[in-house]
Motif scaffolding. Structure first.
Motif, PDB file in Angstrom:
ATOM      1  N   VAL A 184       0.870  -1.173   0.000  1.00  0.00           N
ATOM      2  CA  VAL A 184       0.000   0.000   0.000  1.00  0.00           C
ATOM      3  C   VAL A 184       0.907   1.222   0.000  1.00  0.00           C
ATOM      4  CG1 VAL A 184      -1.764   1.296   1.251  1.00  0.00           C
ATOM      5  CG2 VAL A 184      -1.825  -1.207   1.247  1.00  0.00           C
ATOM      6  N   THR A 185       0.765   2.108  -0.982  1.00  0.00           N
ATOM      7  CA  THR A 185       1.696   3.222  -1.098  1.00  0.00           C
ATOM      8  C   THR A 185       1.443   4.283  -0.023  1.00  0.00           C
ATOM      9  OG1 THR A 185       0.352   4.616  -2.558  1.00  0.00           O
ATOM     10  CG2 THR A 185       1.665   2.867  -3.596  1.00  0.00           C
ATOM     11  N   TRP A 186       2.490   5.092   0.241  1.00  0.00           N
ATOM     12  CA  TRP A 186       2.359   6.192   1.197  1.00  0.00           C
ATOM     13  C   TRP A 186       1.304   7.189   0.747  1.00  0.00           C
ATOM     14  CZ3 TRP A 186       2.532   7.957   5.773  1.00  0.00           C
ATOM     15  CH2 TRP A 186       2.578   9.322   6.032  1.00  0.00           C
ATOM     16  N   GLY A 187       1.059   7.298  -0.542  1.00  0.00           N
ATOM     17  CA  GLY A 187       0.045   8.215  -1.041  1.00  0.00           C
ATOM     18  C   GLY A 187      -1.372   7.734  -0.840  1.00  0.00           C
ATOM     19  N   SER A 188      -1.568   6.623  -0.166  1.00  0.00           N
ATOM     20  CA  SER A 188      -2.912   6.091   0.074  1.00  0.00           C
ATOM     21  C   SER A 188      -3.503   6.733   1.326  1.00  0.00           C
ATOM     22  CB  SER A 188      -2.854   4.569   0.242  1.00  0.00           C
ATOM     23  OG  SER A 188      -2.400   3.957  -0.943  1.00  0.00           O
ATOM     24  N   PHE A 189      -4.713   7.295   1.195  1.00  0.00           N
ATOM     25  CA  PHE A 189      -5.306   7.988   2.339  1.00  0.00           C
ATOM     26  C   PHE A 189      -6.817   7.983   2.250  1.00  0.00           C
ATOM     27  CE2 PHE A 189      -5.318  11.197  -0.906  1.00  0.00           C
ATOM     28  CZ  PHE A 189      -6.357  12.065  -0.608  1.00  0.00           C
ATOM     29  N   THR A 190      -7.431   8.347   3.345  1.00  0.00           N
ATOM     30  CA  THR A 190      -8.872   8.562   3.392  1.00  0.00           C
ATOM     31  C   THR A 190      -9.156   9.879   4.089  1.00  0.00           C
ATOM     32  OG1 THR A 190     -11.011   7.647   4.070  1.00  0.00           O
ATOM     33  CG2 THR A 190      -9.176   7.292   5.571  1.00  0.00           C
ATOM     34  N   ILE A 191     -10.225  10.536   3.678  1.00  0.00           N
ATOM     35  CA  ILE A 191     -10.791  11.644   4.449  1.00  0.00           C
ATOM     36  C   ILE A 191     -12.019  11.081   5.142  1.00  0.00           C
ATOM     37  CG2 ILE A 191     -11.735  13.973   4.411  1.00  0.00           C
ATOM     38  CD1 ILE A 191     -10.310  14.403   1.757  1.00  0.00           C
ATOM     39  N   THR A 192     -12.058  11.160   6.461  1.00  0.00           N
ATOM     40  CA  THR A 192     -13.150  10.544   7.210  1.00  0.00           C
ATOM     41  C   THR A 192     -14.326  11.509   7.354  1.00  0.00           C
ATOM     42  OG1 THR A 192     -12.551  11.290   9.440  1.00  0.00           O
ATOM     43  CG2 THR A 192     -11.327   9.394   8.538  1.00  0.00           C
ATOM     44  N   GLU A 193     -15.424  10.996   7.855  1.00  0.00           N
ATOM     45  CA  GLU A 193     -16.601  11.840   8.044  1.00  0.00           C
ATOM     46  C   GLU A 193     -16.349  12.956   9.053  1.00  0.00           C
ATOM     47  OE1 GLU A 193     -20.218   9.765   8.728  1.00  0.00           O
ATOM     48  OE2 GLU A 193     -20.187   8.769   6.771  1.00  0.00           O
ATOM     49  N   ALA A 194     -15.426  12.747   9.976  1.00  0.00           N
ATOM     50  CA  ALA A 194     -15.064  13.802  10.926  1.00  0.00           C
ATOM     51  C   ALA A 194     -14.034  14.764  10.342  1.00  0.00           C
ATOM     52  CB  ALA A 194     -14.523  13.185  12.217  1.00  0.00           C
ATOM     53  N   GLY A 195     -13.684  14.571   9.069  1.00  0.00           N
ATOM     54  CA  GLY A 195     -12.734  15.463   8.422  1.00  0.00           C
ATOM     55  C   GLY A 195     -11.283  15.111   8.646  1.00  0.00           C
ATOM     56  N   TRP A 196     -10.987  13.958   9.233  1.00  0.00           N
ATOM     57  CA  TRP A 196      -9.603  13.551   9.436  1.00  0.00           C
ATOM     58  C   TRP A 196      -8.982  13.199   8.090  1.00  0.00           C
ATOM     59  CZ3 TRP A 196      -9.097   9.704  14.130  1.00  0.00           C
ATOM     60  CH2 TRP A 196      -9.732  10.259  15.250  1.00  0.00           C
ATOM     61  N   LEU A 197      -7.748  13.597   7.880  1.00  0.00           N
ATOM     62  CA  LEU A 197      -6.980  13.180   6.720  1.00  0.00           C
ATOM     63  C   LEU A 197      -5.980  12.139   7.210  1.00  0.00           C
ATOM     64  CD1 LEU A 197      -6.202  13.480   3.744  1.00  0.00           C
ATOM     65  CD2 LEU A 197      -4.712  15.378   4.390  1.00  0.00           C
ATOM     66  N   CYS A 198      -6.204  10.875   6.842  1.00  0.00           N
ATOM     67  CA  CYS A 198      -5.453   9.757   7.408  1.00  0.00           C
ATOM     68  C   CYS A 198      -4.677   9.017   6.328  1.00  0.00           C
ATOM     69  CB  CYS A 198      -6.398   8.773   8.095  1.00  0.00           C
ATOM     70  SG  CYS A 198      -7.300   9.460   9.504  1.00  0.00           S
ATOM     71  N   TYR A 199      -3.369   8.890   6.533  1.00  0.00           N
ATOM     72  CA  TYR A 199      -2.487   8.175   5.620  1.00  0.00           C
ATOM     73  C   TYR A 199      -2.200   6.766   6.133  1.00  0.00           C
ATOM     74  CZ  TYR A 199      -0.955  12.060   2.629  1.00  0.00           C
ATOM     75  OH  TYR A 199      -0.889  13.071   1.715  1.00  0.00           O
ATOM     76  N   SER A 200      -2.085   5.829   5.196  1.00  0.00           N
ATOM     77  CA  SER A 200      -1.638   4.487   5.550  1.00  0.00           C
ATOM     78  C   SER A 200      -0.138   4.494   5.822  1.00  0.00           C
ATOM     79  CB  SER A 200      -1.945   3.516   4.407  1.00  0.00           C
ATOM     80  OG  SER A 200      -1.324   2.257   4.638  1.00  0.00           O
ATOM     81  N   TYR A 201       0.305   3.697   6.796  1.00  0.00           N
ATOM     82  CA  TYR A 201       1.720   3.515   7.066  1.00  0.00           C
ATOM     83  C   TYR A 201       2.372   2.539   6.081  1.00  0.00           C
ATOM     84  CZ  TYR A 201       1.281   5.797  11.680  1.00  0.00           C
ATOM     85  OH  TYR A 201       1.072   6.681  12.703  1.00  0.00           O
ATOM     86  N   SER A 202       1.670   2.159   5.031  1.00  0.00           N
ATOM     87  CA  SER A 202       2.208   1.361   3.920  1.00  0.00           C
ATOM     88  C   SER A 202       2.555  -0.080   4.289  1.00  0.00           C
ATOM     89  CB  SER A 202       3.439   2.038   3.305  1.00  0.00           C
ATOM     90  OG  SER A 202       3.106   3.298   2.793  1.00  0.00           O
ATOM     91  N   PRO A 203       1.569  -0.884   4.663  1.00  0.00           N
ATOM     92  CA  PRO A 203       1.851  -2.307   4.860  1.00  0.00           C
ATOM     93  C   PRO A 203       2.324  -2.942   3.561  1.00  0.00           C
ATOM     94  CG  PRO A 203      -0.514  -1.919   4.763  1.00  0.00           C
ATOM     95  CD  PRO A 203       0.143  -0.574   4.827  1.00  0.00           C
ATOM     96  N   THR A 204       3.177  -3.949   3.673  1.00  0.00           N
ATOM     97  CA  THR A 204       3.692  -4.654   2.506  1.00  0.00           C
ATOM     98  C   THR A 204       3.743  -6.130   2.782  1.00  0.00           C
ATOM     99  OG1 THR A 204       5.501  -4.741   0.892  1.00  0.00           O
ATOM    100  CG2 THR A 204       6.106  -4.406   3.193  1.00  0.00           C
ATOM    101  N   THR A 205       3.517  -6.926   1.782  1.00  0.00           N
ATOM    102  CA  THR A 205       3.547  -8.375   1.953  1.00  0.00           C
ATOM    103  C   THR A 205       4.206  -9.018   0.751  1.00  0.00           C
ATOM    104  OG1 THR A 205       2.195 -10.318   2.513  1.00  0.00           O
ATOM    105  CG2 THR A 205       1.270  -8.778   0.913  1.00  0.00           C
ATOM    106  N   SER A 206       4.848 -10.172   0.968  1.00  0.00           N
ATOM    107  CA  SER A 206       5.538 -10.895  -0.091  1.00  0.00           C
ATOM    108  C   SER A 206       5.088 -12.349  -0.092  1.00  0.00           C
ATOM    109  CB  SER A 206       7.062 -10.852   0.127  1.00  0.00           C
ATOM    110  OG  SER A 206       7.530  -9.522   0.145  1.00  0.00           O
ATOM    111  N   THR A 207       5.093 -12.944  -1.270  1.00  0.00           N
ATOM    112  CA  THR A 207       4.729 -14.343  -1.385  1.00  0.00           C
ATOM    113  C   THR A 207       5.360 -14.925  -2.638  1.00  0.00           C
ATOM    114  OG1 THR A 207       2.868 -15.902  -1.246  1.00  0.00           O
ATOM    115  CG2 THR A 207       2.599 -14.007  -2.708  1.00  0.00           C
ATOM    116  N   THR A 208       5.125 -16.192  -2.891  1.00  0.00           N
ATOM    117  CA  THR A 208       5.643 -16.854  -4.077  1.00  0.00           C
ATOM    118  C   THR A 208       4.492 -17.228  -5.000  1.00  0.00           C
ATOM    119  OG1 THR A 208       7.544 -17.750  -2.847  1.00  0.00           O
ATOM    120  CG2 THR A 208       6.994 -18.813  -4.930  1.00  0.00           C
ATOM    121  N   ILE A 209       4.557 -16.794  -6.232  1.00  0.00           N
ATOM    122  CA  ILE A 209       3.532 -17.089  -7.219  1.00  0.00           C
ATOM    123  C   ILE A 209       3.870 -18.417  -7.905  1.00  0.00           C
ATOM    124  CG2 ILE A 209       2.326 -16.249  -9.270  1.00  0.00           C
ATOM    125  CD1 ILE A 209       1.984 -14.551  -6.708  1.00  0.00           C
ATOM    126  N   THR A 210       2.897 -19.316  -7.942  1.00  0.00           N
ATOM    127  CA  THR A 210       3.150 -20.656  -8.500  1.00  0.00           C
ATOM    128  C   THR A 210       2.429 -20.841  -9.828  1.00  0.00           C
ATOM    129  OG1 THR A 210       1.276 -21.500  -7.205  1.00  0.00           O
ATOM    130  CG2 THR A 210       3.469 -21.651  -6.223  1.00  0.00           C
TER     131      THR A 210
END
Length: 222
Positions: free
Chosen positions: A196-222
């Motif tokens: 999830v990129t740092w540019g990912s965010f939401t504006i909430t109903e209370a007007g908060w501007l919230c950014y994701s801390y950028s979770p990342t995951t890795s796996t093996t594609i078969t």
């Protein structure tokens, strides 16, 4: 579900900055396949941090952005705005300290001031994987209103970006959580990452501007 025709015509300056930071790309969407034997789904969860407020969104939902006695900013229920500015009401969440660009120092933690975000990548066999992503916000935020979400995909075949953008309460009524519709991606066999990129965010109903801390995951594609 039908997407609303109405779209916001103007975001706050901070939201526009966030949109400029958000990565753009072309989604690769294919049909689902059965899970491959031994394939392991990988999911990562990290917090979301408060970086500012959208006063117009807050006011439209019965909140008001105020300055507290110590110089902090917060979005509080409109009927508590005067008490908050006078120090008679102290909000427990959603407070941005003076001179701070983020509400907490919990970057990298599983839960931030706004709540948490997550991403998952599940190998399905045949070079395919199912991508899932979303967020769960704290009660005081009022839940997601505008969502601008981007997941970078990297594998042996290169890079792409999956984009999720909705405006004006398309996801309202879902409470405090949003989960994007799962997408099955056609990838190259071998390692693969979803972030999830740092540019990912939401504006909430209370007007908060919230950014994701950028979770990342890795796996093996078969």
């Amino acid at each position: 579900m039908t997407t609303r025709n109405r779209r916001r015509t103007r975001l706050s300056a901070s939201a526009l900055l966030a949109l400029a930071l958000a990565a753009a790309g072309v989604p690769a969407l294919t049909t689902p396949a059965a899970a491959a034997p031994g394939a392991v789904a990988k999911t990562d969860r990290l917090g979301m941090g408060l970086v500012g407020f959208d006063a117009k969104v807050a006011e439209a939902h019965g909140y008001r952005v105020v300055t507290l006695p110590d110089g902090s900013q917060a979005s509080v229920p409109a009927d508590k705005a005067t008490a908050a500015t006078e120090g008679r009401y102290v909000p427990e969440h959603g407070v941005l300290k003076p001179g701070s660009s983020m509400s907490t120092n919990s970057y990298g933690a599983a839960t931030g001031e706004c709540g948490s975000s997550w991403v998952g990548l599940d190998p399905r066999g045949g070079g395919r994987a199912t991508l899932t992503t979303g967020m769960t916000l704290v009660q005081a935020s009022g839940g997601p209103w505008d969502i601008h979400w981007h997941v970078d995909i990297s594998d042996n075949g290169g890079h792409s970006t999956q984009n999720y953008d909705e405006y004006d309460g398309y996801y309202s009524g879902l409470g405090l959580s949003w989960a994007a519709s799962a997408r099955t991606l056609n990838l190259t066999r071998g390692w693969a990452n979803a972030t999830v990129t740092w540019g990912s965010f939401t504006i909430t109903e209370a007007g908060w501007l919230c950014y994701s801390y950028s979770p990342t995951t890795s796996t093996t594609i078969t």
